[in-house]
Design an enzyme around this catalytic site. Structure first.
Site, mmCIF file in Angstrom:
data_model
loop_
_atom_site.group_PDB
_atom_site.id
_atom_site.type_symbol
_atom_site.label_atom_id
_atom_site.label_comp_id
_atom_site.label_asym_id
_atom_site.label_seq_id
_atom_site.Cartn_x
_atom_site.Cartn_y
_atom_site.Cartn_z
ATOM 1 N N PHE A 106 0.812 -1.217 0.000
ATOM 2 C CA PHE A 106 0.000 0.000 0.000
ATOM 3 C C PHE A 106 0.841 1.260 0.000
ATOM 4 C CE2 PHE A 106 0.748 -0.247 4.583
ATOM 5 C CZ PHE A 106 0.780 1.081 4.984
ATOM 6 N N LYS A 107 2.059 1.176 0.472
ATOM 7 C CA LYS A 107 2.879 2.366 0.629
ATOM 8 C C LYS A 107 3.398 2.911 -0.696
ATOM 9 C CE LYS A 107 3.847 1.020 5.327
ATOM 10 N NZ LYS A 107 4.783 0.556 6.344
ATOM 11 N N ASP A 108 3.152 2.180 -1.784
ATOM 12 C CA ASP A 108 3.522 2.699 -3.093
ATOM 13 C C ASP A 108 2.833 4.029 -3.372
ATOM 14 O OD1 ASP A 108 5.349 0.804 -4.098
ATOM 15 O OD2 ASP A 108 3.726 -0.572 -4.616
ATOM 16 N N THR A 139 7.553 -0.098 3.991
ATOM 17 C CA THR A 139 7.879 1.298 3.713
ATOM 18 C C THR A 139 9.190 1.414 2.950
ATOM 19 O OG1 THR A 139 6.705 2.114 5.665
ATOM 20 C CG2 THR A 139 8.386 3.544 4.741
#
Length: 430
Positions: A106-108, A139
């Site tokens: 999700f951190k993309d 991350t």
């Protein structure tokens, strides 16, 4: 838009200054001076809008005129260049998959958005910025990918030795160029403490340090997009909507609450944690008591003192009674997580990794209270391949290696081992 330090509301900066500084000089996290709800007409037609259009309207007020509309739309187009599918697991239960980006986490989204904002701010500047970031798992890889080759930016990633998965480690130690990985003898909280200390060290001012952790507003704010996308897909059911977030540093759920403050009709939030239960304990006794992090199979959530929780408290004016109307938090053991992974797979054929499985458990617990009148989604924050050492033996299957991961498997790991802050400082001063 101005941003103030949560330690001193008089200390205000611009969006650009907040992005470049990361953390306020007084150690406080930055927070927007105001949040103006979007018009109801926006939500009435949201199902007809593209993800990029939704994201633009959601975030534009937080940036103001500091990035012109044309450039901001281009940043969002590059940030959101992959899908966010919502997969039905069972009746009233959906998985929002956030892992279809380049590093399958999700951190993309936040890393790509922040890197492009920083590149815009540096477009006419010769000085370099050093992005200093601590990671408990995903991350580091997302930041490494998002900032790879960005002009005028050096990236230094701290990660706890032996406490991230092999694939996660490869994603942050194999890229080279402007990316350096520091392998810390300790846990994630040690890495995060070193990063915060470096920001406040006057001896390092010349390095123009900033953070790409969710303490940085440009990494954190774009995470609210997920909740808009889920609402867009589930609006047609006309049921109260519950969002369950597997929670470590509490950036996702904090961004979700921002989305609610913008008018997004989220009925209730669930923060589902592993054994690192600082917030569930707070909701039980009203006392916020951080403790050293505990290693679990959901390692990206192994955080004993979640940084973003102070932002959540700010949005509820530290009023626990009001907060609890919108928010619940539950904690789960590794064994409960494994059982959930098995049950999801047996009942639906869906492969959930440990973090998503904890989000699923929290959602199921909250749905019990609503007696099938509500509908909900949990965040599936990373592709199961990132945790194949857990997923494969628990589910007794062999995962196919996605092309995004295959590209790093045969590259050589390069990291520098450090033990304490003095060694970090010495490295940064080179």
């Amino acid at each position: 838009m101005k941003y103030y330090s949560l330690n001193n509301k008089q200390q205000q900066v611009t969006f650009q200054e907040a992005v470049i500084q990361g953390l306020a000089p007084d150690k406080g996290l930055y927070f927007p001076e105001k949040i103006t709800a979007l018009p109801t007409s926006f939500f009435d037609k949201i199902e007809h809008l593209s993800n990029e259009e939704i994201a633009f309207h959601a975030i534009q007020q937080f940036i103001g005129e500091e990035i012109p509309e044309k450039e901001l739309r281009q940043i969002l187009s590059e940030t959101l260049s992959f899908d966010f599918p919502l997969i039905q697991i069972e009746q009233n239960v959906y998985s929002l998959e956030l892992f279809h980006g380049p590093t399958m986490a999700f951190k993309d989204v936040g890393a790509r958005f922040m890197s492009r904002c920083l590149a815009y701010f540096n477009r006419h500047v010769e000085q370099k910025n050093t992005v200093l970031v601590a990671t408990s798992g995903d991350t580091g890889g997302a930041v490494a990918s998002g900032f790879l080759g960005v002009k005028g930016v050096e990236v230094v990633i701290l990660y706890p030795s032996g406490k991230v998965s092999d694939i996660q480690e490869r994603q942050l130690t194999t890229l080279g160029q402007n990316i350096t990985a520091l392998e810390v003898d300790g846990v994630f909280d040690d890495c995060q403490d070193m990063v915060k200390k470096a920001f406040l060290d006057a001896d390092l001012n010349h390095k123009n340090l900033t953070s790409a952790n969710s303490i940085n507003i440009a990494r954190w704010l774009p995470q609210m997009f997920y909740f808009f996308f889920a609402y867009k897909a589930l609006k047609k059911y006309e049921k109260p909507l519950i969002a369950s977030c597997p929670s470590g540093n509490f950036g996702n759920i904090c961004a979700g609450i921002i989305a609610k403050k913008l008018g997004l009709p989220i009925h209730h939030f669930v923060a589902a944690t592993n054994a690192n239960d600082t917030v569930p304990r707070f909701l039980e006794n009203g006392v916020y008591e951080a403790k050293p992090s505990i290693a679990t199979i959901s390692n990206a959530m192994d955080v004993g003192n979640p940084s973003n929780f102070v932002r959540i408290q700010e949005m509820y004016n530290n009023d626990l009674a009001v907060f609890e109307k919108d928010f619940s938090s539950y904690t789960y053991t590794d064994e409960e997580t494994k059982i959930a992974m098995k049950n999801i797979y047996i009942n639906s054929g869906y492969v959930a990794e440990p973090h998503g499985a904890i989000g699923y458990l929290g959602l199921k617990e909250e749905l019990k209270k609503d007696k099938n009148t509500a509908i909900g989604f949990f965040l599936e924050t990373a592709h199961p391949i990132k945790f194949l050492d857990v997923v494969e033996p628990v589910l007794n299957l062999k995962l196919e290696i996605p092309k995004q991961i295959e590209s790093v498997l045969n590259k050589e790991k390069t990291s520098i081992k450090i033990k304490n802050y003095n060694e970090l400082k010495a490295f940064l001063k080179k």
